[in-house]
Scaffold this motif. Structure first.
Motif, short mmCIF file in Angstrom:
data_model
loop_
_atom_site.label_atom_id
_atom_site.label_comp_id
_atom_site.label_asym_id
_atom_site.label_seq_id
_atom_site.Cartn_x
_atom_site.Cartn_y
_atom_site.Cartn_z
N ARG A 9 4.36 -2.28 3.81
CA ARG A 9 3.64 -2.78 2.65
C ARG A 9 2.55 -3.77 3.05
NH1 ARG A 9 8.64 -2.15 -0.20
NH2 ARG A 9 9.42 -4.13 0.63
N ASP A 373 -3.30 5.51 6.27
CA ASP A 373 -3.00 4.74 5.05
C ASP A 373 -2.17 5.57 4.08
OD1 ASP A 373 -3.40 2.27 3.52
OD2 ASP A 373 -4.47 3.57 2.12
N ALA A 374 -2.50 6.87 3.95
CA ALA A 374 -1.69 7.74 3.07
C ALA A 374 -0.27 7.85 3.61
CB ALA A 374 -2.34 9.12 2.96
N ARG A 376 1.30 5.64 5.35
CA ARG A 376 1.94 4.35 5.07
C ARG A 376 2.57 4.35 3.67
NH1 ARG A 376 0.74 -0.19 2.37
NH2 ARG A 376 -1.22 0.73 1.63
N GLN A 377 1.81 4.83 2.70
CA GLN A 377 2.32 4.85 1.32
C GLN A 377 3.47 5.83 1.16
OE1 GLN A 377 -0.99 4.79 -1.67
NE2 GLN A 377 -2.28 4.65 0.14
N PHE A 378 3.32 7.02 1.74
CA PHE A 378 4.40 8.01 1.67
C PHE A 378 5.66 7.49 2.38
CE2 PHE A 378 1.00 11.46 1.26
CZ PHE A 378 1.28 11.70 -0.08
N GLN A 379 5.46 6.77 3.49
CA GLN A 379 6.61 6.31 4.26
C GLN A 379 7.39 5.24 3.50
OE1 GLN A 379 7.33 7.76 7.54
NE2 GLN A 379 9.22 7.05 6.56
N ILE A 380 6.67 4.37 2.81
CA ILE A 380 7.35 3.36 1.99
C ILE A 380 8.23 4.05 0.95
CG2 ILE A 380 7.01 1.53 0.28
CD1 ILE A 380 4.37 0.86 1.77
N GLU A 381 7.67 5.05 0.28
CA GLU A 381 8.44 5.79 -0.74
C GLU A 381 9.67 6.44 -0.12
OE1 GLU A 381 5.73 8.55 -2.41
OE2 GLU A 381 4.39 7.02 -3.26
N THR A 400 6.08 12.47 6.76
CA THR A 400 5.05 11.70 6.07
C THR A 400 3.66 11.98 6.65
OG1 THR A 400 5.41 9.79 7.53
CG2 THR A 400 6.60 9.82 5.47
N ALA A 404 0.54 13.32 4.55
CA ALA A 404 -0.69 12.52 4.55
C ALA A 404 -1.90 13.37 4.89
CB ALA A 404 -0.56 11.37 5.54
N LYS A 407 -2.77 15.53 1.93
CA LYS A 407 -3.42 14.77 0.86
C LYS A 407 -4.88 14.49 1.20
CE LYS A 407 -3.30 10.39 -1.70
NZ LYS A 407 -4.76 10.21 -1.56
#
Length: 510
Positions: A9, A373-374, A376-381, A400, A404, A407
């Motif tokens: 994050r 960056d994409a 990163r967001q998928f990995q957090i989820e 992820t 990414a 996307k």
């Protein structure tokens, strides 16, 4: 130690837009084009969208003190870095039947350059200097011929004025579309009587001499020209041909220079139109297109990752200065999986770069950072949803990274091709769900009888490239856009299958 979801994050790798990138100055990776630019060997910087053209001029403007070669240069940006499309607004406001020809635009750009050179140079020139005898004469001629509209620094108004002035010098009116009202002084617009009456070279030579006397230089910088006339190649060709011809007219001055940052595919299209006088001189001032090799992209990414203290901590690194390729690889594979597809030959980082490479063989920093960056967001989820326990210092999974890339590929198709060339949406989407390799018969089936007229455009935007496979000439959709359209490897006609390694080796030549 910080937990991995929190690390992700807080992870900062900078913005994909140079003007908004707070890490650019600290993490700037020098490209050979930079040396050509600051030593005035090249004035036109070419590169794909996202290749780093804007990052170059922003580095020079924000960190000028690092470069002694340009310590006496005033960098004057004459396009809006915030993305406000002033050129597009002005050109869109001209009625279609009144749209200027390339010769009109050539004069308009010359007028615009002159006015902007004077606006940039005037504060640098000492009017009281006995040696600067030409200061008064320059100022008087700028007023006499109505070269500047006299308004405060408003780029949109100045460009609109230059176009209206160019038409007035041909004794032609200019009709603006309803809702776009501009008021100009009619005396200024018509001053000079005709194009031939305005002593362009004499005035700019005087400005150049005045700058030389002061030991100063001015660079006019134009960027974001690929957004100048969206969706209308014919008009864009006219505008940019006029720009390049006007650039040629002023390109031999030493102290007053124009620096243009332009997409290489657009440059190639415009300069291939024919009836282009002095094209050799323009090309001699143009850089080779900016290209990023695999190790360059790895260098760029690792520099940004190591700006995060949490990354240094999780890898137990004391010094963020990483000198060798092997050290960068060690950092990367401490955070990312060694391979993305099991059993495939390509290592993990190369897997990503292969899949963000378009049909012109171009992989850009923008797309690489967008993928990370994409991911990163998928990995957090994924971590929060599935309570994964990643081994060691690893913070990304194979899944992820696949998501990414898919996307970013889809976003790229929408923002880079469909937004700029809406008429290509239907032909490109016709390939969806099919195979990557095509011959004339399958192309005709998908695109219709006029497929041959579409192929050069699809190739220019990087959607297709031509190669030889098993001795057969084929048109291939690269990995990047295959991801976006759910296209699978293989031929849409009878042809012996090839391995991914064979495909990758073949594409290295294109």
């Amino acid at each position: 130690m910080i937990d991995k979801p929190t690390l992700l994050r807080e992870l900062e790798i900078g913005s994909v837009v140079a003007e908004q990138d707070n890490l650019l100055s600290r993490c700037f990776v020098k490209h050979p084009v930079l040396s050509e630019l600051i030593n005035d060997r090249k004035d036109i910087v070419l590169g794909a969208k996202g290749a780093g053209k804007s990052a170059l001029w922003k580095e020079l403007k924000d960190s000028q003190e690092r470069y002694s070669e340009i310590d006496n240069v005033h960098i004057h940006l004459i396009t809006n870095p915030s993305g406000d499309p002033e050129f597009r607004d002005v050109l869109a406001a001209i009625s279609s039947e009144e749209f200027p020809e390339s010769d009109d635009l050539r004069v308009a750009w010359r007028l615009y350059f002159l006015s902007q050179f004077w606006r940039a140079a005037e504060p640098l020139i000492t009017p009281s200097s006995a040696e600067n005898w030409n200061y008064v004469s320059i100022s008087e001629e700028i007023k006499r011929y109505g070269i500047d509209n006299g308004q405060p620094s408003n780029l949109k108004m100045a460009f609109a004025y230059a176009i209206a002035k160019a038409r007035a010098l041909k004794n032609l009116s200019l009709k603006w579309k309803e809702g776009f009202e501009l008021e100009f002084d009619s005396m200024q617009l018509h001053a000079g009587g005709s194009i031939m009456a305005v002593p362009f070279n004499k005035i700019i030579e005087s400005i150049d001499d005045a700058l030389k006397t002061e030991g100063k230089r001015v660079w006019l910088v134009l960027d974001r020209l690929d957004e100048i006339v969206l969706g209308d190649e014919e008009r864009e060709n006219i505008v940019l041909k006029g720009l390049l011809l006007a650039f040629r007219d002023v390109s031999d001055f030493k102290n007053a220079r124009v620096k243009i940052f332009l997409r290489d595919d657009v440059y190639d299209r415009v300069t291939s139109l024919g009836h282009f006088p002095a094209l050799t001189h323009i090309r001699s001032k143009s850089s080779a297109p900016i290209r990023w090799e695999l190790e360059d992209l790895l260098h760029l990414l690792i520099r940004r990752l190591l700006e995060n203290q949490s990354i240094l901590n999780i890898l137990n690194i004391k010094d963020r200065t990483v000198q060798t390729t092997q050290e960068r690889r060690d950092v990367y594979y401490g955070l990312f999986p060694e391979k993305v597809d099991k059993g495939r030959a390509a290592e993990g980082f190369k897997w990503i770069v292969d899949r963000i490479t378009d049909g012109n063989g171009v992989a850009t920093p923008r797309d690489l950072l967008s993928v990370i960056d994409a991911a990163r967001q998928f990995q957090i989820e994924q971590l929060e949803r599935d309570s994964l326990n990643l081994p060691g210092s690893q913070i990304f999974t194979e899944d992820t990274l696949r998501k990414a890339v898919r996307k970013v590929a889809k976003d790229n198709l929408e923002t880079r091709i469909f937004a700029e060339y809406p008429d290509l949406r239907q032909p490109i989407e016709a390939f969806g769900g099919g195979k990557a390799d095509h011959n004339p018969e399958t192309l005709k089936e998908l695109l219709g009888d006029k497929y041959e007229t579409l192929l050069p455009r699809l190739q220019r935007v990087g959607f297709l490239f031509r190669r030889t496979r098993k001795g057969v000439q084929v048109w291939t959709i690269p990995f990047f856009y295959s991801f976006a359209l759910d296209v699978t490897r293989g031929a849409a006609f009878d042809l012996e299958p090839e391995s991914e390694e064979e495909y990758t080796q073949q594409t290295l030549a294109y």
